[in-house]
Design a protein around this motif. Structure first.
Motif, PDB file in Angstrom:
ATOM      1  N   GLU A 266       0.832  -1.192   0.000  1.00 44.91           N
ATOM      2  CA  GLU A 266       0.000   0.000   0.000  1.00 44.91           C
ATOM      3  C   GLU A 266       0.871   1.247   0.000  1.00 44.91           C
ATOM      4  N   LEU A 268       2.237   2.408  -2.857  1.00 37.75           N
ATOM      5  CA  LEU A 268       3.125   2.383  -4.029  1.00 37.75           C
ATOM      6  C   LEU A 268       2.359   2.567  -5.333  1.00 37.75           C
ATOM      7  N   GLU A 269       1.128   3.108  -5.237  1.00 39.19           N
ATOM      8  CA  GLU A 269       0.334   3.283  -6.453  1.00 39.19           C
ATOM      9  C   GLU A 269       1.041   4.171  -7.470  1.00 39.19           C
ATOM     10  N   TRP A 270       1.851   5.125  -6.962  1.00 37.74           N
ATOM     11  CA  TRP A 270       2.574   6.021  -7.865  1.00 37.74           C
ATOM     12  C   TRP A 270       3.527   5.285  -8.792  1.00 37.74           C
ATOM     13  N   HIS A 272       2.848   2.791 -10.480  1.00 36.08           N
ATOM     14  CA  HIS A 272       2.138   2.253 -11.638  1.00 36.08           C
ATOM     15  C   HIS A 272       1.947   3.296 -12.732  1.00 36.08           C
ATOM     16  N   THR A 273       2.393   4.524 -12.497  1.00 38.71           N
ATOM     17  CA  THR A 273       2.418   5.536 -13.546  1.00 38.71           C
ATOM     18  C   THR A 273       3.872   5.887 -13.802  1.00 38.71           C
TER      19      THR A 273
END
Length: 276
Positions: A266, A268-270, A272-273
């Motif tokens: 959680e 680390l969504e950044w 994925h861009t």
């Protein structure tokens, strides 16, 4: 007789490491070993018993205490409390006698790397009390087994990481110890050399020697070790035969279960861009 067999015939001949009828003392006994570094409790009451003639694996995550355990076994560190015996010899009461029974390959090893490979093995052999002629004979056999014959005249500082590991392992074997203590012996070693090292170690165990090693390679430990201990945060969380420890799954699956699984993803969504 291949190179590995010839080397083992040479180095085991002096001490005649063979199974005996009488029940031998365990190769290693640890009783309630504790070690702290300041406020860090590195080992919290580790107890192990390693039978003679076994291939014993010590596994755990980074920082679990594996290297500390092996360093204490080898006499490179002193435990805060607890007892150690090597082949029935009390390591605290008779430290020199216990160390004579062992060959050691430490982690992050340092050696006299301005010596040639031949000079380094000569140093190891004579330090262990072998006559010079016997050192020369064993050096020849070990160099052949480890594929180092053409490199013996070069200084060790010019060796690759894998070659350095092999010359150090040859030095650990040269006096025909009863117990080998190896910290990550296959790290940085190519597959061909790994196979040769494994052949030598398996022949050594088959003749009654004992190997105690740490490794992050679960597949290797599962394939070659007869017993395994899992250390997590300085505590022993599992020990037994490989079949007993792994249960119904693989040793790697059981290891992940004991250690606690994967890290937290959680936040680390950044990732994925992508940047432009």
């Amino acid at each position: 007789m291949d190179a590995a067999e010839q080397a083992l015939a040479t180095i085991t001949g002096a001490t005649e490491i063979v199974p005996v009828d009488a029940e031998p003392a365990p190769a290693l006994v640890l009783r309630d070993i504790r070690k702290s570094f300041g406020d860090l409790q590195a080992l919290d009451g580790i107890s192990l018993e390693v039978p003679v003639g076994s291939f014993y694996g010590l596994v755990g995550p980074n920082g679990a205490g594996k290297t500390t355990t092996l360093s204490i076994i080898a006499g490179l560190l002193r435990a805060d409390s607890g007892a150690i015996s090597i082949a029935g010899v009390d390591a605290a009461a008779k430290p020199l006698a216990a160390k004579r029974l062992m060959g050691v390959l430490p982690d992050r090893f340092r050696t006299f790397d301005r010596l040639t490979g031949r000079q380094l093995l000569y140093y190891y052999g004579t330090l262990r009390g072998l006559p010079p002629a016997e050192v020369d004979r064993r050096t020849t056999d070990l160099a052949r087994a480890f594929d180092l014959t053409e490199s013996l005249g070069r200084v060790v500082s010019d060796y690759s990481a894998g070659m350095s590991k092999k010359i150090m392992l040859a030095g650990a074997l040269i006096h025909s110890p009863r117990v080998l203590v190896l910290d990550e012996p296959f790290e940085a070693v190519d597959p061909v050399s790994s196979a040769a090292i494994l052949d030598i170690l398996q022949a050594y165990v088959a003749h009654g020697g004992t190997v105690i090693l740490s490794s992050h390679g679960m597949e290797l430990v599962e394939r070659v070790c007869s017993r395994v201990a899992v250390i997590v945060a300085g505590a022993l969380v599992a020990e037994g035969t490989v079949d007993e420890v792994r249960g119904e799954g693989s040793l790697e699956e059981r290891f992940v279960e004991l250690v606690g699984g994967a890290g937290e993803l959680e936040g680390l969504e950044w990732l994925h861009t992508f940047s432009d």
